[in-house]
Design a protein around this motif. Structure first.
Motif, PDB file in Angstrom:
ATOM      1  N   ALA A   1       9.507  10.453   2.134  1.00  0.00           N
ATOM      2  CA  ALA A   1       9.868   9.384   0.878  1.00  0.00           C
ATOM      3  C   ALA A   1      10.388   8.260   1.791  1.00  0.00           C
ATOM      4  O   ALA A   1      11.028   8.599   3.019  1.00  0.00           O
ATOM      5  CB  ALA A   1      10.699   9.965  -0.112  1.00  0.00           C
ATOM      6  N   GLY A   2      10.430   7.135   1.298  1.00  0.00           N
ATOM      7  CA  GLY A   2      10.894   5.991   2.269  1.00  0.00           C
ATOM      8  C   GLY A   2      11.195   4.821   1.484  1.00  0.00           C
ATOM      9  O   GLY A   2      10.577   4.562   0.182  1.00  0.00           O
ATOM     10  N   TYR A   3      11.810   3.822   2.088  1.00  0.00           N
ATOM     11  CA  TYR A   3      12.297   2.533   1.422  1.00  0.00           C
ATOM     12  C   TYR A   3      11.915   1.409   2.446  1.00  0.00           C
ATOM     13  O   TYR A   3      12.117   1.252   3.572  1.00  0.00           O
ATOM     14  CB  TYR A   3      13.817   2.523   1.035  1.00  0.00           C
ATOM     15  CG  TYR A   3      14.260   1.161   0.845  1.00  0.00           C
ATOM     16  CD1 TYR A   3      14.071   0.474  -0.484  1.00  0.00           C
ATOM     17  CD2 TYR A   3      14.953   0.283   1.670  1.00  0.00           C
ATOM     18  CE1 TYR A   3      14.266  -0.889  -0.917  1.00  0.00           C
ATOM     19  CE2 TYR A   3      15.461  -0.993   1.163  1.00  0.00           C
ATOM     20  CZ  TYR A   3      15.121  -1.550  -0.061  1.00  0.00           C
ATOM     21  OH  TYR A   3      15.353  -2.780  -0.451  1.00  0.00           O
ATOM     22  N   PHE A   4      11.215   0.305   1.966  1.00  0.00           N
ATOM     23  CA  PHE A   4      10.527  -0.677   2.855  1.00  0.00           C
ATOM     24  C   PHE A   4      11.034  -1.748   2.361  1.00  0.00           C
ATOM     25  O   PHE A   4      10.604  -2.335   1.134  1.00  0.00           O
ATOM     26  CB  PHE A   4       9.033  -0.443   3.002  1.00  0.00           C
ATOM     27  CG  PHE A   4       8.534   0.971   3.203  1.00  0.00           C
ATOM     28  CD1 PHE A   4       8.118   0.998   4.848  1.00  0.00           C
ATOM     29  CD2 PHE A   4       8.515   2.035   2.660  1.00  0.00           C
ATOM     30  CE1 PHE A   4       7.605   2.139   5.301  1.00  0.00           C
ATOM     31  CE2 PHE A   4       8.085   3.224   2.947  1.00  0.00           C
ATOM     32  CZ  PHE A   4       7.778   3.320   4.397  1.00  0.00           C
TER      33      PHE A   4
ATOM     34  N   LEU B   1       2.219   7.439  -3.214  1.00  0.00           N
ATOM     35  CA  LEU B   1       2.440   6.233  -4.016  1.00  0.00           C
ATOM     36  C   LEU B   1       3.462   5.295  -3.732  1.00  0.00           C
ATOM     37  O   LEU B   1       4.344   5.689  -2.757  1.00  0.00           O
ATOM     38  CB  LEU B   1       2.979   6.976  -5.581  1.00  0.00           C
ATOM     39  CG  LEU B   1       4.392   7.402  -5.566  1.00  0.00           C
ATOM     40  CD1 LEU B   1       5.540   6.662  -5.731  1.00  0.00           C
ATOM     41  CD2 LEU B   1       4.409   8.431  -6.541  1.00  0.00           C
ATOM     42  N   SER B   2       3.393   4.112  -4.246  1.00  0.00           N
ATOM     43  CA  SER B   2       4.126   2.955  -3.659  1.00  0.00           C
ATOM     44  C   SER B   2       4.596   2.158  -4.963  1.00  0.00           C
ATOM     45  O   SER B   2       3.859   2.055  -5.904  1.00  0.00           O
ATOM     46  CB  SER B   2       3.343   2.022  -2.782  1.00  0.00           C
ATOM     47  OG  SER B   2       4.135   0.916  -2.439  1.00  0.00           O
TER      48      SER B   2
ATOM     49  N   THR C   1       0.825  -1.315  -0.049  1.00  0.00           N
ATOM     50  CA  THR C   1       0.114  -0.229  -0.023  1.00  0.00           C
ATOM     51  C   THR C   1       0.881   1.312  -0.091  1.00  0.00           C
ATOM     52  O   THR C   1       2.031   1.107   0.495  1.00  0.00           O
ATOM     53  CB  THR C   1      -0.811  -0.188   1.390  1.00  0.00           C
ATOM     54  OG1 THR C   1      -0.158   0.224   2.498  1.00  0.00           O
ATOM     55  CG2 THR C   1      -1.482  -1.138   1.266  1.00  0.00           C
ATOM     56  N   PRO C   2       0.338   2.424  -0.454  1.00  0.00           N
ATOM     57  CA  PRO C   2       1.084   3.692  -0.383  1.00  0.00           C
ATOM     58  C   PRO C   2       0.974   4.492   0.752  1.00  0.00           C
ATOM     59  O   PRO C   2       1.588   5.676   0.899  1.00  0.00           O
ATOM     60  CB  PRO C   2       0.200   4.535  -1.440  1.00  0.00           C
ATOM     61  CG  PRO C   2      -0.951   3.947  -1.724  1.00  0.00           C
ATOM     62  CD  PRO C   2      -0.739   2.506  -1.208  1.00  0.00           C
ATOM     63  N   GLN C   3       0.385   3.783   1.930  1.00  0.00           N
ATOM     64  CA  GLN C   3       0.439   4.353   3.116  1.00  0.00           C
ATOM     65  C   GLN C   3       1.935   4.691   3.850  1.00  0.00           C
ATOM     66  O   GLN C   3       2.645   3.619   3.868  1.00  0.00           O
ATOM     67  CB  GLN C   3      -0.493   3.814   4.105  1.00  0.00           C
ATOM     68  CG  GLN C   3      -0.570   4.165   5.636  1.00  0.00           C
ATOM     69  CD  GLN C   3      -1.278   5.587   5.756  1.00  0.00           C
ATOM     70  OE1 GLN C   3      -2.305   5.760   5.123  1.00  0.00           O
ATOM     71  NE2 GLN C   3      -0.606   6.589   5.955  1.00  0.00           N
TER      72      GLN C   3
ATOM     73  N   LYS D   1       8.459   4.321  -1.570  1.00  0.00           N
ATOM     74  CA  LYS D   1       7.164   4.914  -1.265  1.00  0.00           C
ATOM     75  C   LYS D   1       7.403   6.821  -1.365  1.00  0.00           C
ATOM     76  O   LYS D   1       8.413   7.166  -0.812  1.00  0.00           O
ATOM     77  CB  LYS D   1       6.292   4.712  -0.156  1.00  0.00           C
ATOM     78  CG  LYS D   1       5.744   3.230  -0.176  1.00  0.00           C
ATOM     79  CD  LYS D   1       5.033   2.912   1.240  1.00  0.00           C
ATOM     80  CE  LYS D   1       4.837   1.332   1.244  1.00  0.00           C
ATOM     81  NZ  LYS D   1       4.039   1.273   2.415  1.00  0.00           N
ATOM     82  N   ALA D   2       6.283   7.512  -1.641  1.00  0.00           N
ATOM     83  CA  ALA D   2       6.686   8.988  -1.446  1.00  0.00           C
ATOM     84  C   ALA D   2       5.144   9.615  -1.164  1.00  0.00           C
ATOM     85  O   ALA D   2       4.180   8.764  -1.430  1.00  0.00           O
ATOM     86  CB  ALA D   2       7.092   9.468  -2.667  1.00  0.00           C
TER      87      ALA D   2
END
Length: 792
Positions: A562-565, A509-510, A123-125, A520-521
């Motif tokens: 923004a992130g990395y998962f 967005l994801s 999910t983009p959350q 994601k951002a």
């Protein structure tokens, strides 16, 4: 230049139109519950392997998934409940309810595997952290009292002002910038005993989510975070009870059916009794609290459910019968869930929230009452358009009744005159629309718009000022001071003193790199129309809430993140990293020497400034094995600036950016749990934070026999670094299998190595030596505790 509201709507509906014309498909829908308690599960996952389509249950355990006709492998899972996997043949719309359990004894042709926490890469959350009640209860806490607020301090981006402080700070924001919801009702004060404990009874909690960024459009009214907590509904099949006995407080929760399989009740209470030991020691002082959680639920039919939930809590503080302080919250929420069809779910809520603060000073002869009331109507819809498109939309309207303070003499001989500070009223309606749209197998976006309005209402007499400036500037002394009113203007009941409107767009967005990783951002704008008038880093019960008006402008936040998962080694480990930047306009700043208490013209001592915060958050989890837990680290900065209104004015702090009172450059938390065997388990938490910014005197001067300190720029100093280690051990007797009565002993030590963390440092002259001295105030040293928990 700001875009007009119509342009926001046009852009929004242009994106929305891409997902509205999906082909007609069959729909699988239903609810997912806990087989042991009959509680609906929030955020349970429903996933179809063959087409990689999935969804999660909403706040009431409902899910809906539209897919082409066919035979599929269906997975239903929830963290710590296991995963159910079965084959389903979908040829028409069908309802399937699932009860998740760790036992397969009643399931045929179903495989159950252990489920593990994992980073959500689909999910983009963003900026969302969840904690289960089981995780919270494993954490060692002060005096053995399980504390929800203290537990979220172990998450990245979350801090507070120190030991014994109330509230919490998220991503450099103030405690007043957090929206705290209990069963959708707003809590204006989340602490007991001035911050030592929180108002949340962990036994009554069902679900907890903390939104730090990428906040969905259904939430509004605050600019830092949303803490959304739901209470349990109660067991619809069997009567159960659980509770605990601790050193300073005890609790008991009862739940069971009203009508089996249709209606249930839940009632839970907590009370402290440390004040009784003071009385036994002939100490006239006392401090205590109590609270009550209630909930009734009833299933009218398959499409309609009713809920009535409530909370009532009070703190009582007394010093030698001369000083009495009472404060607390009262909440009620009547909700109606309605299922229009297998794709459209709705929830209507009527909510009442009341925060009261009372103070009696018998030695002076007066009583002080203040508070804020909130009436809220919400109507929310969840529309499962297709397996690639979900819509959430609705309306809500809030009415506020502010009582800044009322003074009443306690006796006819009192020299105090009765007085009522001007009551204030406001109305805050909003409408919102959110969409989650899977564009491709790898790219999912969410976009939404909240449109909020705010009306500051009469009945009140408002001061007017020259040039509409309630704060005057002295160019010779280069100081700000109260302006003298030039007159007044009377507003009648219902008249609009001021009005505001703000579009609040949200987007995220994801992009899924593979099954285990994504980037994601997100961006969101939020508006806050309420201000907390306080001169402390940590909120106190005496603080007063004030609405926006002609002088106090709404706070407006823009946040980018923004992130990395990534999940590692078959979900044994997970890592979540995020960077964020946010700015807030119209953040109140106080002039030097501002008097805030019982001030009927607060606009004379505040200026509209701005703040900014930015940082890096890292969360690494170990999800399985005897040793589980996480490490969170945050590197961040939180700053405020109030420049001069004209070229002549110097502004606050010479117009320079300065650190806010909740700036923490470094924040490290290590949380772990170790299961030695079925009898013994252990927990530990280590916390390390930069010291809180403060302002120390940088010199002194003498005026006659008086020594007066002088101060430099705001918050250019810091308290010493804050750190402590807490440990716990849980003993579960082995002879309980098959017995109705279950129990455990929890032994904990708070601040194991007795760190004397500084709550504050004060400077004063030693009366004997005449030398200036710094005195450190520490609240907690090492604190051992024991708690006995039980259920039947």
């Amino acid at each position: 230049m700001r875009k007009p509201f119509k342009e926001y709507l046009w852009i929004f509906f242009l994106f929305l139109s891409f997902g509205m014309f999906a082909q007609e498909k069959v729909t699988l829908s239903g609810t997912i519950t806990d087989a042991a308690t009959t509680e609906t599960l929030i955020g349970a996952s429903v996933y179809i392997k063959e087409i990689q389509a999935g969804t999660t249950t909403n706040e009431y355990g409902f899910y809906s998934l539209s897919v082409p006709k066919g035979t599929y492998t269906l997975q239903v899972s929830y963290v710590s409940f296991g995963t159910i996997e079965e084959t389903v043949n979908l040829t028409a719309n069908v309802k399937k309810n699932y009860s998740l359990t760790s036992s397969a004894s009643e399931l045929q042709e179903v495989v159950i595997n252990a489920d593990k926490p994992r980073a959500d890469v689909r999910t983009p959350q963003m900026g969302l952290n969840k904690l289960t009640v089981a995780e919270i209860k494993k954490m060692p806490v002060v005096l053995g009292e399980v504390d929800v607020i203290k537990s979220i301090l172990q998450l990245p981006g979350v801090t507070n002002a120190g030991e014994g402080s109330s509230g919490f700070n998220v991503r450099g924001g103030g405690a007043d910038q957090n929206l705290i919801l209990l069963d959708e009702a707003t809590l204006f004060n989340s602490s007991h005993l001035f911050g030592f404990f929180s108002v949340f009874n962990a036994d009554a909690i069902k679900d907890l989510k903390l939104y730090k960024g990428g906040v969905p459009a259904r939430y509004g009214g605050r600019v830092a975070s949303v803490l959304d907590i739901y209470q349990k509904e109660g067991n619809k099949e069997k009567f159960h009870a659980n509770g605990g006995i601790g050193l300073i407080s005890s609790r008991l929760l009862l739940e069971g059916p009203i009508v089996k399989d249709r209606g249930s009740f839940l009632i839970g209470g907590r009370t402290s009794y440390a004040h009784l030991f003071l009385k036994l020691a002939n100490n006239d002082n006392s401090a205590s609290f109590y609270d009550l959680n209630t909930k009734l639920s009833y299933k009218l039919n398959d499409n309609n459910n009713l809920y009535l939930s409530g909370y009532f809590g009070r703190d009582l503080f007394n010093i030698s019968s001369n000083f009495d302080n009472t404060y607390g919250n009262t909440l009620f929420n009547l909700r109606w869930n309605h299922l229009y069809n297998d794709k459209l779910f709705s929830n209507m809520s009527f909510i009442y929230s009341d925060y009261y603060y009372g103070l009696t000073l018998d030695f002076i002869g007066f009583k002080w009452d203040s508070g804020i009331k909130n009436f809220n109507f919400k109507y929310d819809f969840k529309h499962y358009v297709s397996n690639k498109m979900k819509l959430t939309y609705g309306v809500n309207a809030l009415y506020y009744d502010f009582n800044p303070g009322k003074i009443t003499p306690t006796s006819s001989s009192s020299a105090i005159n009765a007085d009522q500070l001007d009551k204030k009223y406001a109305f805050e309606p909003a409408i919102y629309l959110d969409a989650e749209h899977q564009l491709t197998d790898k790219l999912t976006v969410s976009y939404g718009l909240r449109y909020s309005l705010f009306y500051r209402l009469g009945n009140q007499t408002i001061n007017t000022y020259a040039n509409n400036q309630p704060v005057a500037y002295d160019p010779e002394l280069k100081i700000y001071e109260k302006a003298t009113p030039t007159g007044t203007r009377q507003y009648g009941s219902g008249d609009a003193i001021a009005s505001f409107s703000n579009p609040e767009p949200r987007a995220a967005l994801s992009y899924q790199i593979n099954d285990d990783a994504s980037v994601k951002a997100s961006y969101n704008r939020m508006a806050q129309y309420l201000h907390l008038i306080s001169n402390t880093a940590s909120p106190t019960p005496l603080d007063v809430w004030a609405p926006s008006d002609n002088y106090l402008k709404p706070q407006l936040q823009d946040q980018w993140s923004a992130g990395y998962f990534r999940n590692l080694k078959d979900n044994k480990y997970s890592i979540e990293t995020e960077v964020f930047y946010k700015k807030v306009k119209n953040r109140l700043d106080y002039i030097d020497g501002a008097d805030l208490i019982a001030n009927n013209a607060i606009e004379q001592v505040v200026l509209n400034g701005r703040m900014r915060a930015y940082g890096l958050e890292i969360l690494v989890r170990k999800n399985e094995g005897r040793l589980t837990g996480w490490v969170s680290y945050t590197l961040s900065r939180s700053e405020q600036q109030t420049p001069g209104r004209t070229a002549e004015e110097v502004g606050i702090n010479d117009g320079k950016w300065y650190k806010t009172g909740y700036d923490k450059l470094h924040n490290l938390a290590v949380t772990s749990s170790y299961e030695l065997n079925k009898k013994w388990s252990f927990g530990a938490i280590f916390t390390l934070q930069s010291g809180r910014p403060v302002t120390y005197p940088n010199g002194q001067y003498h005026y006659g026999d008086i020594t007066i300190p002088s101060y430099g720029l705001r918050n250019e100093n810091r308290l010493p670094a804050y750190h402590h280690l807490d440990v716990s051990a849980t003993l579960t007797p082995q002879n309980q299998q098959g017995k109705k009565w279950q129990s455990e002993w929890v032994f904990s030590i708070y601040n194991l190595y007795n760190r004397k963390n500084a709550a504050s440092i004060t400077f004063a002259q030693n009366q004997d030596t005449g030398v200036n001295e710094a005195t450190r105030l520490s609240i907690f040293g090492i604190i051992p505790s024991v708690t006995y928990n039980f259920k039947f």
